[in-house]
Design an enzyme around this catalytic site. Structure first.
Site, PDB file in Angstrom:
ATOM      1  CD  GLU A  52       1.095   7.471  -4.672  1.00 16.60           C
ATOM      2  OE1 GLU A  52       2.089   7.453  -3.773  1.00 16.60           O
ATOM      3  OE2 GLU A  52       0.211   6.708  -4.956  1.00 16.60           O
ATOM      4  CE1 TYR A  82       6.033   2.369  -8.650  1.00 15.88           C
ATOM      5  CE2 TYR A  82       5.220   4.185 -10.007  1.00 15.88           C
ATOM      6  CZ  TYR A  82       5.952   3.699  -8.888  1.00 15.88           C
ATOM      7  OH  TYR A  82       6.175   4.868  -7.980  1.00 15.88           O
ATOM      8  N   GLY A  83       2.335   0.348  -8.315  1.00 17.14           N
ATOM      9  CA  GLY A  83       2.750  -0.193  -6.770  1.00 17.14           C
ATOM     10  C   GLY A  83       1.449  -0.322  -5.887  1.00 17.14           C
ATOM     11  CB  THR A  84       0.504   0.467  -2.731  1.00 20.85           C
ATOM     12  OG1 THR A  84       0.412   2.080  -2.619  1.00 20.85           O
ATOM     13  CG2 THR A  84       1.935  -0.052  -2.128  1.00 20.85           C
ATOM     14  CG  LEU A  85      -2.159   3.902  -5.987  1.00 22.85           C
ATOM     15  CD1 LEU A  85      -1.712   5.076  -6.890  1.00 22.85           C
ATOM     16  CD2 LEU A  85      -3.705   4.321  -5.312  1.00 22.85           C
TER      17      LEU A  85
HETATM   18  N1  PCA Z   1       1.723   4.015  -5.414  1.00 28.71           N
HETATM   19  C1  PCA Z   1       1.860   4.530  -6.661  1.00 28.71           C
HETATM   20  C2  PCA Z   1       3.182   4.852  -6.760  1.00 28.71           C
HETATM   21  C3  PCA Z   1       3.924   4.048  -5.965  1.00 28.71           C
HETATM   22  C4  PCA Z   1       2.861   3.456  -4.858  1.00 28.71           C
HETATM   23  O1  PCA Z   1       2.842   2.515  -4.190  1.00 28.71           O
HETATM   24  C5  PCA Z   1       1.214   3.414  -7.715  1.00 28.71           C
HETATM   25  O2  PCA Z   1       0.913   2.533  -7.402  1.00 28.71           O
HETATM   26  O3  PCA Z   1       1.692   3.600  -9.059  1.00 28.71           O
END
Ligand code: PCA
Length: 160
Positions: free
Chosen positions: A85, A10-13
């Protein structure tokens, strides 16, 4: 036999976000995009710490149904994501339910949540969907651009 796992990011991935390359790096193992999805339950998705990091907080029922992407990954890729993570000390990988956008199907996935976070983080704006360069004006600071290497910044967000 290779075992596959489903991970919801949900984030930087997410595609074209700052850590997306971890999922596409061949040496990290296998990953395949299954599709877009949203969490079946609500979670607070906030941007916090001195480096503008996105966190889904481990507080089910608060916030929004978060939008993200489901990937199928192998054991090697899952272990690489755990390193990125810092599971289970920083983010904690948990099984939750998401709803796939295309089919409406429910599926169980791994998701990295922040546990033991500061209560004050619940006063931050809750996002539905994360983009580093979104109109929140809080772009993610890549690790190599950070002032000091290491995890000293965890104290910005973690409850001791
Ligand atoms: N990376 C993981 C968790 C938060 C982040 O930045 C993600 O993208 O789900």
């Amino acid at each position: 036999m290779t075992k596959f796992h489903k991970v919801f990011v949900y984030g930087t991935l997410k595609t074209n976000e700052p850590n997306y390359h971890w999922l596409t790096e061949k040496e990290n193992g296998h990953s395949r995009l299954v599709g877009n999805a949203k969490t079946a339950q609500k979670y607070p998705l906030v941007i916090a710490s001195r480096y503008n990091i996105p966190y889904a907080l481990d507080k089910e029922g608060v916030g929004e149904n978060i939008k993200g992407e489901v990937y199928e990954v192998d054991d090697l890729m899952l272990s690489k994501l755990d390193i990125l993570e810092d599971h289970p000390k920083y983010y904690k990988r948990k099984v939750k339910e998401v709803i796939l956008e295309e089919s409406g199907e429910k599926c169980e996935v791994w998701i990295y949540l922040l546990h033991t976070f500061k209560d004050s983080m619940l006063n931050l704006p809750f996002l539905v969907s994360y983009e580093s360069k979104g109109d929140h004006g809080l772009p993610y600071v890549m690790r190599y651009l950070r002032e000091k290497p290491g995890s000293e910044y965890w104290s910005d967000v973690k409850q001791e």
